[in-house]
Design an enzyme around this catalytic site. Sequence first.
Site, PDB file in Angstrom:
ATOM      1  N   LYS A   1      30.779  48.862  41.639  1.00 18.18           N
ATOM      2  CA  LYS A   1      31.406  47.691  41.540  1.00 18.18           C
ATOM      3  C   LYS A   1      30.983  46.842  43.057  1.00 18.18           C
ATOM      4  CE  LYS A   1      35.375  44.576  41.058  1.00 18.18           C
ATOM      5  NZ  LYS A   1      36.834  44.584  40.463  1.00 18.18           N
ATOM      6  N   ARG A   8      37.416  42.339  49.899  1.00 17.07           N
ATOM      7  CA  ARG A   8      37.398  43.451  49.412  1.00 17.07           C
ATOM      8  C   ARG A   8      36.474  44.439  49.746  1.00 17.07           C
ATOM      9  NH1 ARG A   8      40.760  41.152  45.694  1.00 17.07           N
ATOM     10  NH2 ARG A   8      40.045  39.786  44.136  1.00 17.07           N
ATOM     11  N   LYS A  21      28.064  46.263  38.139  1.00 16.98           N
ATOM     12  CA  LYS A  21      28.617  44.885  38.109  1.00 16.98           C
ATOM     13  C   LYS A  21      28.362  44.257  39.623  1.00 16.98           C
ATOM     14  CE  LYS A  21      32.950  42.434  38.147  1.00 16.98           C
ATOM     15  NZ  LYS A  21      34.518  42.648  38.518  1.00 16.98           N
TER      16      LYS A  21
END
Length: 328
Positions: free
Chosen positions: A196, A218, A249
């Site tokens: 991710k 993040r 992703k």
Amino acid sequence: MNNFDRHRRLRTTATMRDLMRETVVTKNDLIAPVFVEEGLNGSTPISSMPGVSHFGLDSILNEVQEIVDAGIKSIILFGLPKDENKDDIGTGAWSDDGIVQQATRKIKNKFPNLIIIADCCMCEYTSTGHCGIVKEGYVDNDESLKYIARTAVSQAKAGADIIAPSNAMDGYVTAIRFALDQANLVNIPIMSYAVKYASSFYGPFREAANSAPKFGDRKSYQMDPANRLESIREAVSDQKEGADFVMVKPSMAFLDVMREIKDQVNLPMVAYNVSGEYAMIKAAAANGWIDEQSVVYETLTGMKRAGADLIITYFAKDYAKYLDQQGE
Ligand code: PBG
């Protein structure tokens, strides 16, 4: 004049091209995202994602009915709690009457054969907007594991068929597998968001889910888009920890990573065709700059060609309808 290959021989007619086609995306490959919002009556469209809406508990079954009628066999559920229900420890994520748990029970009751995947994260539920528990300005990995495991168990108890953890903490597959097994939920698979990236393509989703971090970013838990080798380490760790699926992703800018993961990790691989990718195609199509249907076809086919076994996409319903029109 015979020293070249006649590739065009195998492309002379539509039928010949049908015979030669290597990759086909079917309805079985598609997972439709569904947003359920606490306290909402009816539905509200998401402005940056034309065709996608939030649904209240009163209207969610209509949306799921449409998805089922289109022939899609699985959904991934995202919950949006009321603002006043957000707190430091993301209680709404793991409480038995959380919005996802309520929606799951309701959907499962009406559609027992539909596969319900629960997105297992905390960013929609924490007052910080981070995917875990913040201590002194840093998302505390091991403390967050306790809460993500609790979330997974409560989602599975509510009837989720697959748990898809997306909070990107190290060790979450171990923690969730242990907790599920302890709760006797040994047959609930884990679909890990293993690879991710910290991506700007999540913009419309964060607006839709009201889940942008309130401070910082993040980047300490999601990956640097520049890295390939790191993606292999992430996916291999999750495989060792017992993941049943690994996800990559976003997808469109990461097809090389998908191929790499597919070749290195022998698990079913899932591509997440994320909100920003959807928004770009919709916006260009709305302007008449591209043909939506054929661009979506190429996009999803490209992911499958890159190794994806399953694709989470906001185009799922539309794509299923295109397939019907083509009689496939
Ligand atoms: C939650 C989560 C995100 C997405 C899915 N689960 C956003 C994020 O990490 O900020 C993004 C999905 C999309 O953009 O379609 N952590």
